[in-house]
Design a protein around this motif. Sequence first.
Motif, PDB file in Angstrom:
ATOM      1  N   TRP A  60     -17.291 -14.041 -99.226  1.00  0.00           N
ATOM      2  CA  TRP A  60     -15.986 -13.369 -99.314  1.00  0.00           C
ATOM      3  C   TRP A  60     -15.941 -12.215 -98.305  1.00  0.00           C
ATOM      4  N   ARG A  61     -16.986 -11.371 -98.343  1.00  0.00           N
ATOM      5  CA  ARG A  61     -17.057 -10.216 -97.439  1.00  0.00           C
ATOM      6  C   ARG A  61     -16.930 -10.643 -95.983  1.00  0.00           C
ATOM      7  N   ASN A  62     -17.430 -11.817 -95.661  1.00  0.00           N
ATOM      8  CA  ASN A  62     -17.437 -12.290 -94.273  1.00  0.00           C
ATOM      9  C   ASN A  62     -16.148 -12.998 -93.861  1.00  0.00           C
ATOM     10  N   ASN A  63     -15.264 -13.280 -94.808  1.00  0.00           N
ATOM     11  CA  ASN A  63     -14.112 -14.109 -94.437  1.00  0.00           C
ATOM     12  C   ASN A  63     -13.054 -13.316 -93.668  1.00  0.00           C
ATOM     13  N   LEU A 312      -8.394  -1.086 -94.827  1.00  0.00           N
ATOM     14  CA  LEU A 312      -8.963  -0.136 -93.867  1.00  0.00           C
ATOM     15  C   LEU A 312     -10.095   0.677 -94.499  1.00  0.00           C
ATOM     16  N   ILE A 313      -9.969   0.958 -95.793  1.00  0.00           N
ATOM     17  CA  ILE A 313     -11.084   1.617 -96.494  1.00  0.00           C
ATOM     18  C   ILE A 313     -12.307   0.702 -96.465  1.00  0.00           C
ATOM     19  N   HIS A 314     -12.062  -0.571 -96.720  1.00  0.00           N
ATOM     20  CA  HIS A 314     -13.156  -1.546 -96.684  1.00  0.00           C
ATOM     21  C   HIS A 314     -13.832  -1.556 -95.308  1.00  0.00           C
ATOM     22  N   LEU A 315     -13.019  -1.605 -94.255  1.00  0.00           N
ATOM     23  CA  LEU A 315     -13.573  -1.616 -92.896  1.00  0.00           C
ATOM     24  C   LEU A 315     -14.467  -0.407 -92.655  1.00  0.00           C
ATOM     25  N   GLU A 316     -13.996   0.757 -93.093  1.00  0.00           N
ATOM     26  CA  GLU A 316     -14.769   1.985 -92.925  1.00  0.00           C
ATOM     27  C   GLU A 316     -16.094   1.903 -93.670  1.00  0.00           C
ATOM     28  N   ARG A 317     -16.028   1.409 -94.901  1.00  0.00           N
ATOM     29  CA  ARG A 317     -17.257   1.296 -95.701  1.00  0.00           C
ATOM     30  C   ARG A 317     -18.231   0.355 -95.047  1.00  0.00           C
ATOM     31  N   GLU A 318     -17.733  -0.757 -94.545  1.00  0.00           N
ATOM     32  CA  GLU A 318     -18.613  -1.726 -93.906  1.00  0.00           C
ATOM     33  C   GLU A 318     -19.258  -1.118 -92.674  1.00  0.00           C
ATOM     34  N   GLU A 319     -18.454  -0.380 -91.927  1.00  0.00           N
ATOM     35  CA  GLU A 319     -18.983   0.283 -90.742  1.00  0.00           C
ATOM     36  C   GLU A 319     -20.081   1.262 -91.132  1.00  0.00           C
ATOM     37  N   ARG A 320     -19.803   2.046 -92.162  1.00  0.00           N
ATOM     38  CA  ARG A 320     -20.799   3.023 -92.616  1.00  0.00           C
ATOM     39  C   ARG A 320     -22.079   2.324 -93.081  1.00  0.00           C
ATOM     40  N   ALA A 321     -21.933   1.128 -93.646  1.00  0.00           N
ATOM     41  CA  ALA A 321     -23.108   0.373 -94.097  1.00  0.00           C
ATOM     42  C   ALA A 321     -23.816  -0.288 -92.910  1.00  0.00           C
ATOM     43  N   ARG A 323     -22.614  -2.660 -90.967  1.00  0.00           N
ATOM     44  CA  ARG A 323     -22.332  -4.089 -90.860  1.00  0.00           C
ATOM     45  C   ARG A 323     -21.072  -4.326 -90.024  1.00  0.00           C
ATOM     46  N   ARG A 324     -21.023  -5.478 -89.381  1.00  0.00           N
ATOM     47  CA  ARG A 324     -19.790  -5.898 -88.745  1.00  0.00           C
ATOM     48  C   ARG A 324     -18.868  -6.446 -89.805  1.00  0.00           C
ATOM     49  N   CYS A 325     -17.580  -6.266 -89.600  1.00  0.00           N
ATOM     50  CA  CYS A 325     -16.606  -6.839 -90.525  1.00  0.00           C
ATOM     51  C   CYS A 325     -15.612  -7.657 -89.716  1.00  0.00           C
ATOM     52  N   PRO A 326     -15.858  -8.969 -89.591  1.00  0.00           N
ATOM     53  CA  PRO A 326     -14.943  -9.803 -88.806  1.00  0.00           C
ATOM     54  C   PRO A 326     -13.566  -9.825 -89.455  1.00  0.00           C
ATOM     55  N   ALA A 327     -12.531  -9.803 -88.631  1.00  0.00           N
ATOM     56  CA  ALA A 327     -11.163  -9.853 -89.151  1.00  0.00           C
ATOM     57  C   ALA A 327     -10.287 -10.540 -88.116  1.00  0.00           C
ATOM     58  N   ASP A 328      -9.395 -11.372 -88.612  1.00  0.00           N
ATOM     59  CA  ASP A 328      -8.480 -12.114 -87.746  1.00  0.00           C
ATOM     60  C   ASP A 328      -7.094 -11.482 -87.868  1.00  0.00           C
ATOM     61  N   TRP A 329      -6.671 -10.787 -86.811  1.00  0.00           N
ATOM     62  CA  TRP A 329      -5.406 -10.033 -86.831  1.00  0.00           C
ATOM     63  C   TRP A 329      -4.256 -10.887 -87.343  1.00  0.00           C
ATOM     64  N   THR A 330      -4.194 -12.132 -86.895  1.00  0.00           N
ATOM     65  CA  THR A 330      -3.043 -12.971 -87.229  1.00  0.00           C
ATOM     66  C   THR A 330      -2.993 -13.306 -88.723  1.00  0.00           C
ATOM     67  N   TRP A 331      -4.118 -13.221 -89.415  1.00  0.00           N
ATOM     68  CA  TRP A 331      -4.142 -13.445 -90.866  1.00  0.00           C
ATOM     69  C   TRP A 331      -4.058 -12.142 -91.624  1.00  0.00           C
ATOM     70  N   ILE A 332      -4.651 -11.092 -91.085  1.00  0.00           N
ATOM     71  CA  ILE A 332      -4.721  -9.824 -91.819  1.00  0.00           C
ATOM     72  C   ILE A 332      -3.366  -9.125 -91.842  1.00  0.00           C
ATOM     73  N   VAL A 333      -2.642  -9.133 -90.736  1.00  0.00           N
ATOM     74  CA  VAL A 333      -1.349  -8.447 -90.694  1.00  0.00           C
ATOM     75  C   VAL A 333      -0.355  -9.202 -91.573  1.00  0.00           C
ATOM     76  N   TYR A 347      -7.353  -3.329 -83.210  1.00  0.00           N
ATOM     77  CA  TYR A 347      -7.984  -4.600 -82.869  1.00  0.00           C
ATOM     78  C   TYR A 347      -9.136  -4.865 -83.821  1.00  0.00           C
ATOM     79  N   TYR A 348      -9.511  -6.135 -83.912  1.00  0.00           N
ATOM     80  CA  TYR A 348     -10.650  -6.528 -84.734  1.00  0.00           C
ATOM     81  C   TYR A 348     -11.506  -7.507 -83.948  1.00  0.00           C
ATOM     82  N   THR A 349     -12.742  -7.670 -84.375  1.00  0.00           N
ATOM     83  CA  THR A 349     -13.513  -8.789 -83.849  1.00  0.00           C
ATOM     84  C   THR A 349     -13.511  -9.873 -84.914  1.00  0.00           C
ATOM     85  N   ALA A 350     -13.596 -11.132 -84.448  1.00  0.00           N
ATOM     86  CA  ALA A 350     -13.353 -12.224 -85.399  1.00  0.00           C
ATOM     87  C   ALA A 350     -14.443 -13.296 -85.366  1.00  0.00           C
ATOM     88  N   GLU A 351     -15.634 -12.963 -84.930  1.00  0.00           N
ATOM     89  CA  GLU A 351     -16.688 -13.981 -84.911  1.00  0.00           C
ATOM     90  C   GLU A 351     -16.991 -14.453 -86.339  1.00  0.00           C
TER      91      GLU A 351
END
Lengths: 376, 376
Positions: A60-63, A312-321, A323-333, A347-351
């Motif tokens: 889930w975290r990686n999706n 965005l809170i999640h992204l920050e937490r992942e960064e602090r941990a 970890r990379r947090c892949p995200a696909d702009w076209t799905w997230i927005v 922007y996000y990275t989506a690997e």
Amino acid sequence: SADIEVVRAAAREFLELFHGESPRAERLGPRIAAVMREIELTGTYWHTAEELAFGARVAWRNNARCIGRLYWRSLQVRDLRTVSGAGDVAGSCFDHLQVAHNGGKIRPMISVFAPETPARPAPRIWNEQLVRYAGYEQPDGRVLGDPRYRTFTSELVQRGWQPPDVPGAFDVLPLVVETVEEGPQMFQLPRQAVHEVPLEHPELAWFAELGLRWHAVPVISNNRLVIGGVSYPAAPFNGWYMGTEIGARNLGDSDRYALVPEIAEQMGLDTSDEATLWRDRALVELNRAVLHSFTANGVSITDHHTESRRFLIHLEREERAGRRCPADWTWIVPPLSGSQTPVFHRYYTAETQLPNYLTDPDATHRSLQGGPPAFP
Amino acid sequence: SADIEVVRAAAREFLELFHGESPRAERLGPRIAAVMREIELTGTYWHTAEELAFGARVAWRNNARCIGRLYWRSLQVRDLRTVSGAGDVAGSCFDHLQVAHNGGKIRPMISVFAPETPARPAPRIWNEQLVRYAGYEQPDGRVLGDPRYRTFTSELVQRGWQPPDVPGAFDVLPLVVETVEEGPQMFQLPRQAVHEVPLEHPELAWFAELGLRWHAVPVISNNRLVIGGVSYPAAPFNGWYMGTEIGARNLGDSDRYALVPEIAEQMGLDTSDEATLWRDRALVELNRAVLHSFTANGVSITDHHTESRRFLIHLEREERAGRRCPADWTWIVPPLSGSQTPVFHRYYTAETQLPNYLTDPDATHRSLQGGPPAFP
Ligand code: HEM
Ligand code: HEM
């Protein structure tokens, strides 16, 4: 063989991840050695209950498509790996709907059925979600119900499914579970498994008379959960709805229920000119009705503004941990008022990172076309 | 040298494209030979007027971010390649604003100033668009005007720009034109070059009292036009606005004018709960006001529904012509009611094709930070 090498490498990588994040796990070295022996003998291995739960949560975290990942740790994992018969899978899915609904206070949950193994292929659930509405093609070419499932519906009718005597716009399709021994089997969902919310608008009284409804719990059932080289093609999971999924997409898309023109008409908007933004106005009211009705019925739901901020809170937490947090702009927005949400403006990275929930083309095909079977 | 090889290859490719699409062009072989000789002697070459016009139009056709490409053939090209002094560039830009405005019936237009050559670097326009509004940081940290240009504004003040005695929310910034000989020069826009539309709402009377306005003609002035190995860093171009650029982004974004909360307040919406979708409702009304006011003032503008449909027609035509049409989903899908527009529901390819309008990082930096100069 080469396949075995891939499984070994994936297993090792996953076990390292699990042990790196799980201070209380048994020691890594012995576990890897045991798994390697098991792969040697059987071509696969059996996750411990802890590995399975961790894997499903990290998937889930990686999706990259999911905006709702802040609560990834809270996923409840039902270990049903010994369940593999079509009837048992279906029954457990119906239980899942009940337990996840939880009287309206929806629990994020996954039911993991038997994995794919060299000895025996895993069961498949054909439906895109456990609860989907039939789409009936009318003589005039229009569709009663959900046009997305027009072909799926007619295929199931061919296979013997009997729609209600008076077909409606919200008839729940049967669940199709396929096993290699039994082939595709259809199961009518019991009434108590399907919780639905009738839609009304907080201000527009006529809205309730449109007779719209939607089901409470979105359980995606055609994705493949992949953990450390092991595949679980039948592993339905749910969160709660974000309102736009229903109000903007399912009920609003022009190739779904396409209700925007009708609602605009009822609102008395000038639909002769796009510049009156009648589509935008009607779309907002449709979405208000969804959020209002779920909340009024005590069913968990979230709006796209709140969920964007949480993401965005999640992204920050992942960064602090670290970890990379892949995200696909076209799905997230979100599909409604995109630029009003903070997730739009970056922007996000989506690997693709594993574990993950993967969309197999043949599974997508089955969920829309009603075939061909996985085990012909 | 290697650079020259790159120019040669780009020139050849462009000339082939031009001749392939222009039945009445002079013969290809002799033209290529002449251009190769010119590159040999000078390191660059001079486009014919026809090549320049074709190149500017195809650069538009190729731009993956632009939804307005259906009319790419209609671009009017002003050949100002002999204009290179700061004052002359500024004056021609002011003419551009007038001619493109055309009494409200806006003409898509580009003014191409002197190219970059080994002998002499081209002039640079610092501003992101010819008309941009100042942003003044207030003692309390808030910004009067457009926060996007907060730093740009304060840098220009440092360089000697005098804001109006009573600074306002819509003060037009001076144009900054930099040449290698003169350095950055500032030019106040003449009043008659800046056409603006005061914003009112078709139904909400209080809207006009907010005192909002926006300029009529969006002339992007910091992109680099690249045609067949020749660079035109000063080549401002305009179409007409799509309403969402103003109503959703410029006036709605939380780091721009951020007017959504104020409008929601005036509308009497319940802003205590995101689920009332007060942001979405206020955003739609803001966008209605923009479309209504432009149209009421006789100024060309388009809405995102109409423009999305046109873009799909463009895609079809390009396909029929046997050409690829690069498109970037994240730019093409409108920021308002994305999924209600047909452009949302498909995939695009987004490879960069030349000729094109390119965004140079240093030009972006100058247009937001007000420096550093291109020729220090
Ligand atoms: C807890 C509340 C949750 C919310 C609000 C949420 C929200 C969303 C939304 C809005 C989407 C996009 C759907 C679309 O545009 O079709 C999405 C996609 C997705 N979510 Fe979540 N989600 C939640 C829980 C979960 C859980 C528990 C899982 C898995 C354990 C999950 C996995 C996914 C996946 C795999 C997708 C992509 C589905 C696809 O490819 O069609 N989500 N989610
Ligand atoms: C005729 C009417 C036109 C319309 C309605 C239109 C519409 C748009 C829109 C909505 C955007 C996205 C802007 C944003 O989100 O910031 C855009 C971007 C763009 N357009 Fe057009 N356009 C038009 C004409 C033109 C012309 C004449 C050109 C060039 C000759 C052009 C080149 C571009 C470029 C280069 C971008 C990307 C700008 C950037 O990177 O910031 N467009 N257009």
